[in-house]
Design an enzyme around this catalytic site. Sequence first.
Site, mmCIF file in Angstrom:
data_model
loop_
_atom_site.group_PDB
_atom_site.id
_atom_site.type_symbol
_atom_site.label_atom_id
_atom_site.label_comp_id
_atom_site.label_asym_id
_atom_site.label_seq_id
_atom_site.Cartn_x
_atom_site.Cartn_y
_atom_site.Cartn_z
ATOM 1 N N ASP B 419 30.910 12.756 27.822
ATOM 2 C CA ASP B 419 30.327 13.843 27.062
ATOM 3 C C ASP B 419 29.283 14.479 27.964
ATOM 4 O OD1 ASP B 419 29.530 15.387 24.867
ATOM 5 O OD2 ASP B 419 27.889 14.006 24.496
ATOM 6 N N LYS B 420 28.896 15.667 27.653
ATOM 7 C CA LYS B 420 27.881 16.281 28.511
ATOM 8 C C LYS B 420 26.484 16.155 27.901
ATOM 9 C CE LYS B 420 27.165 20.698 28.811
ATOM 10 N NZ LYS B 420 25.720 20.740 28.662
ATOM 11 N N THR B 421 26.345 16.757 26.742
ATOM 12 C CA THR B 421 25.012 16.836 26.171
ATOM 13 C C THR B 421 24.547 15.452 25.761
ATOM 14 O OG1 THR B 421 25.727 18.914 25.301
ATOM 15 C CG2 THR B 421 23.624 18.079 24.522
ATOM 16 N N GLY B 880 31.548 20.024 24.086
ATOM 17 C CA GLY B 880 31.701 21.068 23.103
ATOM 18 C C GLY B 880 31.008 22.357 23.522
#
Lengths: 389, 1500
Positions: B419-421, B880
Amino acid sequence: MMASSYNAKDEDGHITVTGPGGGTLRSKKPENTAFKQQRLPAWQPILTAGTVLPAFFIIGLIFIPIGIGLYVTSNNIKEFEVDYTGVDMSSPCFNCSQNFSWNSTTPCTCTIPFFLEQPYESNVFMYYGLSNFYQNHRRYVKSRDDSQLNGDMTSLKEPSKECEPYAYHDNKPIAPCGAIANSMFNDTLELFYNDPNGTKVQIPLTNIGIAWWTDKHVKFKNPGVGEANQNLTTAFQGTTKPLNWRRPVYELDAAANNDGFINEDFIVWMRTAALPTFRKLYRIIKSPSNGMMPTMPRGNYTLEVVYITTMSKNLRQNLFNQLNPDYPVRSFEGRKRMILSTISWMGGKNPFLGIAYITVGSVCFFLGVVLLIIHHKCGNRNNSADISN
Amino acid sequence: MARDSEDPEMTKASKVKRQRKKKTKDNKTRTVHANILYDYSKGEENPNRHYANNKIKTTKYTVLSFLPKNLFEQFHRFANVYFVFIALLNFVPVVNAFQPELALAPVVFILSVTAIKDLWEDYRRHRSDKEINHMDCLVYSRVERRYVEKYWKEVRVGDFIRLRCNEILPADVLLLSSSDPDRLCHIETATLDGETNLKQRQVVRSFFDLDCDFDPLKYNGVIECEKPNNDLNRFRGYILHRSGRRDALYKENLLLRGCTIRNTEEAVGIVIYAGHETKAMLNNNGPRYKRSKLERQMNVDVFWCVIILLVMCLFAAVGHGLWMFQYGDKRPVFDVLSPEGTDLSPIMSAIYLFLTMIIVFQVLIPISLFVSIEIVKICQVYFIHQDMELYDEETDSHLQCRALNITEDLGQMQYIFSDKTGTLTENKMVFRRCTVAGVEYSHDANARRLAMYQEMDSEEEECTSHGGTLPRRDSVTSHQSARVVLRSQSTKSHRRTGSRAEAKRASILSKHTAFSSPMEKDITPDPQLLDKVNECSSQMDFMRFHSQPMSQLPSDLSDIIDFFIALTICNTVVVSSPNQPRHKVRMRFELKSPVKTIEDFIKRFTPSRLTSGSNNSSSSSLITNRSSNKGCSSMLSSPSAESTLTKLDEERQHGSLPHAFGPVPPYGYDRNAWNLEEGELRYEAESPDEAALVYAAKAYKCSLVGRLPDQVTVELPHLGKLSFELLHTLGFDSTRKRMSVVVRHPLTDQITVYTKGADSVIMDLIKPPDTGNSKGKRQKKIVNRTQNYLNLYAADGLRTLCIAKKILSKEQYACWLQHHLEAETAIQGREGLLFESALRLETNLQLLGATGIEDRLQDGVPETIASLRKAGLQIWVLTGDKQETAVNIAYACKLLDPEEEILTLNADSQEACALLLEESLHYIQAKFLCSSADQTAKAFHGHFAPFDIYPSSSPSSSSHAAPFMVHRLGLVIDGRTLAYALDKSLEDKFLAVARSCRSVLCCRSTPLQKSMVVKLVRNKLKVMTLAIGDGANDVSMIQVADVGVGISGQEGMQAVMASDFALPRFRYLQKLLLVHGHWCYSRLANMILYFFYKNAMFVALIFWYQFYCGFSGSAMIDQWYLIFFNLMFSAFPQLITGTLDKDVSAETLQQLPQLYVNGQNSEEYKPYMFWMNMIDAFYQSLICFFIPYFAYADSDVDLFTWGTPITTLALFTILVHLGIETKTWTWMNWLSIAFSIALFFTVALCYNASCPTCYSPSNPYWTMQRLLQDPLFYLLCVITPVAALLPRYFYRACQGTLFPSPVQVGRQLDKLPAETRRNILSLSRVKVGSPLSPKPPFLSLNKPSPKGCNKKDQRSFPSSKTSQGPVSQTDNQSRRSPLGPTDSEKGLSDIYTLVPSEIDTLPYTKDAPPLSEEPQPPSTKDSECPDKTLETSNLSLSSWITSTPLHTQTDSVQLNLPHNGDSQCVKYTRNSEERLQSDHTVHPAQRTEQVAEQSLHTTL
């Protein structure tokens, strides 16, 4: 204000509550110990040609002398072996091994002459050897009752189930029960020294001390030893002899301390052999007390085998009630031998271990050389010292 | 409205009552009465008696049920059943091999070990249950008419409980009363969902108006609510009063068990769900069990063991049959008849023997293997837990292993999905820049300040920079790049800006709440904007005093003030004072509930209210006069806050504000004053961006000072405190992607909607500007400009939010309100209705501006990614976020390399997507076909090094297995295209493309897509996948992956709860995988192999013996030794080695990530290794059998006197074998081996002396004692292990010299002195010769210049023309210059947008000055394709962002495309989502010419 913290337990999501002293925040920081941080001091050998080399040479250098020593020792042991199975027509024992010529009233005796090339010093051990006899068969090994042999009265009267089908005969318990006891070796071997002047001297054979001391004194006991009327016959009353035996167990040897279960021939037999070809100690020829003479000087000897009648009441039909002249090995292609041997500190004659040591030592040495070559060809680059260059 | 439906509801309720008498469980709802009405809480009449009480019992067993239940559970494991079967087989006399009782021993031992473990765990649960059950709480007693202390377990449904501040809720409680004047109760739900902010809960509406304390005796309601369920965010029901009044109950009324009461002195509630029916308990899942890859592999080999076992048994059985047969009728004396005296036919004997042999050889199936593996894994987990480097001091958390049995999977990962965030980034938002009314305020000073933070930070840290990253400060110009570099150097978190002590304190404070760090809080305002704000507010102040309508304000100024007001109030931020963070600042002017009814609305919106206000005389909703400020501050609940606020007021009165009018120095701007002020209010926000925005607004003196459910107070310069009546809050949801507040503006008295949301959503909701008038034109301009800036922000990796507003007329509002109220009171489908209601409101918005918030990268992320990549891991980022943001973050964290090409897939339709994938595949194949072939060739010519710095170009296992090579390509795909690509028909192609790319970035992906991607990769590529994420949206992905890792960050605990491992920071992944994963894998792999070897070796001894005992199933090894050999004599050393062995040190593993490939390729435990081990085992057993055999041949040795040395020899051999395989010898290894040997001899001696008549049949009395006097025994003990292990030892030595594995080289590196090693590792990459090379360059060093790598790369891509470097560089430049727009791409079938981004070196270079060109998100450009049958609009544009200087490759795109020529258009677009400008489109013809030219060069 009461401060209490409510933590989700990390492992199973289980809720636990840390007590009201939760105000003091205890750090979860792991301890900095060598063990917990997996920094224990350690020896880290790296297996390369260079590091392993010395080990090979050292092993080689140690093993080869040991091997030579063992080999020499083994070669110094004298051993003589006579096969008296009587399979061949020419064999003196052929007649006795055949059923037809045998008369149940007189024992059949065969005489085998042999010649000892070397004199045998110190105690000479006389073995009988059987081959193809699978004393290590699983069901055979189990077929005994150690409690009975240890003199336990209840086991004497009620042998263990393991002894089946050699536990009862004619509704009487068999003593000693089981297949091992039933098949006990019963040839009688006698040795005669043929004096150069023609006389035939019987060599005295000791049948004491052939079994393990612990067996004779701890494992095997006659029933009712401690009781007042120390009579073996009464002690074994109510039991019957094994089917193949000619005499009951209390008549194995007349000597007082070698009768019944503690008969050493019996004890030796009961120690089941590991391999199908085996020998068992039969007698010891003690060296003369003066020590000047060899125990068995070089010369001609005669082995006399006396076949005691065994009544083979095998439950198998075709063999039932058939009388067997000798100890029956022919049915399974077995062989019977008599072996005379001296022993050394490492036991009987067996050159194998010496050869093995020499071989392994040589192989190690050879591999060491190979590694040395490898090390010189390729190892240098790999030498860690060179990395830094 | 509620009254209308009263009667039917009433009847329904009574019906329910009747039904309840029959069977409560049949109902779909639960009815709760107050226990106070009944005599005894357990009494017969009590309607609540059917509900679970609050006593919890998480134990699995009771005293009685333990044995049967535990056994039943254990027999679910096949192995246990097998062993029990064998043990029982022993009771059959015909086949038994051992004493039956003895044969049971190992099984019983294993079962009891497991049972004791279970029992202990259960006992722990029991204890904690007891502790929880015996916690105190106050329950109202009917008898004593007061609240009495009771244990939690005595609480029952229907009880009234009084809760005090900081107490933990014992059950799910419906809030009936609160000491809070607003009838609120704050709870902290950290234990439930990990969210650290406070949540507000409201008293049930019917109890809202109670003035005095709640009196349980007066309670007469009946509560009807849902059955217990595990949805934390749902609670529906209603309360029925005796008066007939019915009130709806929401989740806002429910206090959940396990939460902590905060900020509220006292609250009273009625228990709704208790004990196991509480939502917390229903959400409580136990640990998860996964099966690791290694274990799967092991099970295959266990299966092989079974086969071997059966073959051996069959062999023995046939042998026995034949052996019997040869005797014919003459039964030899030693062939004992069956106990019944009957004769066994050879065939029957063989059949019986087969079963016997299974018993004898059972040891071949390693019974203790399973137990040992579990023990080792628990130890491994323990050590991972204890690792200091995985401990985060700030949050005082360390790694949690939640799945105990997949530690070794960590060493075998091949794909990481991140995931990034919050995972790669901090999820700490820093306000960076904004645009208001189409004007951009770049906040340079703020950026400089942030840069300075970094500098301070990195100076504070002594140079603990990672070895590999050398400072490149000179190479970058802009401060932002500098920041990136600096951050990459500092190993510590930037949050530790202040002194350590302060950081510590902050961390303690922030343990329970999400307070922002100073970096997020102090924002240096843009001087220009600040001026405007001041100007604006002074004008408003002026106008207010002169009673001018506010509409006269110039629209740009009003936009600015609206913008900040929106930032301030359009959120759910709670204000609290710092000294007592749990107590919010109360700024109450009026007690009033939100508008709930139309009448209420009409009443409240009568004009008279404007002047007089409500009955509360001291305040009005319009706080405009400064004099009233004192009055309100006197109502502060907390004295400290009060004083500070007073001070604040005074300060303002004394004109501290005016100096804001002056030019603002960049960062000297009254830092102290700010710090002082900022220390006074704290904002607690649910999401960090909200807080960032509020702090940003505060920097412009537009600060939020108080929030109540119905009112927000904002302090503005000049205007003082304005309180906005909060009519509605339409909370954020991920579908709408926006939130809105409906307020009444105190100055204009208009009903205003402020909306804040994702730009993509808001932009669509903007009212189409009416181009007719000037205002409309201005609006259009604003929208266009804002969009441009948004793109720019996104390109910078900022998170963008749009702010919009809407003014509602009273009629509009009334109309909307009607529907909204209906929706609110609906019981069925309330969520849906509310959603629709929100949609109705949020239309025709007026755009105010946009903000750019930076989500800062976590520490060490680029290094971690680089090193994981070196370790051969493919890293995919699934986020996202929007594409541009994601791409830029990807650059920042070195996921994408500026030097690599990027394929961007954006398609609008299935067909387009298919086409796009096809093209990409062709492109990749064409481009890399020759180069990869050449590479492979090179690899076989000895230039290849497995330790290449780019393992992507090295033949990893996957590339060996498949024709795919991993290239220096990046793939970017958006959510929509991903949805098409994940279609069954396209997934193979998608994978083919994706797997040849070095990094893949999926943007705008939904949680479901994330998990689908993981599943696809996992199932199709048969690789090991790891998913890492921190939020609830990552849960599905985490669950699908082989290993799920949760970041215990700020987004709550859902990810952690779903994960197998929970990490405090992303960078810990490096050590977890590279070190612990590697260790766990290699330890376990070696241990398993060793286990197989050990058992096979031991069993084979007996097998060889069968040849000498007539295949009768006899064993020369005493049954005791046989059975306890595994369990006791040889167990400990292997456990120690399996737990502690380190093949390579942790430092080296981290410095040489390439060693990780070892685990990925399963090099420690390959299928052939099992067989090699088996062969070795058979060889060793042959030696161990035949040396004693020949040594004792034709002697008077008896069975067990011969067998015992063999056992001893086997033990020695097995231990020395372990010694050869052990890489690290600590004192524990020595001790364990010594212990094993000592144990064996002790046991043997004791056993052989214990009983002269027992242990039939072996009866080994005095055997060992005699053996110890026999020199032959010692001679055997020396020679046999040596002979047995000679081949292995020799092989190991040769292997170590001739073809050392990378791991071995790593170990050699370990041996070097520390400095030398550091030099080697830091200077350059290490090459290790491949076994194939004729001259293995074992550890040769390259020139430590980064150029070397480049050169190497160029060599490895022979198709790329190195000589063209500068040429194409200029070409690249020229391309970027905007060329005339063209429309001629219409009608062309395939459109390739070749969009070279500006990103040449680092993405940040273009940050500070706004570029003349906009960034270039690939637009979705409709195009027609007459020559294809595709729908016109469907085939949308695909774009390939070629953002790299690998120009020649770019060109070859065109060369190798299947449809080049006229059907193709190459254009350079600067397009954006609204498709406004295609300004920079290159004329296609021109372009193709260029390409052709270029291609000519290439082919020449």
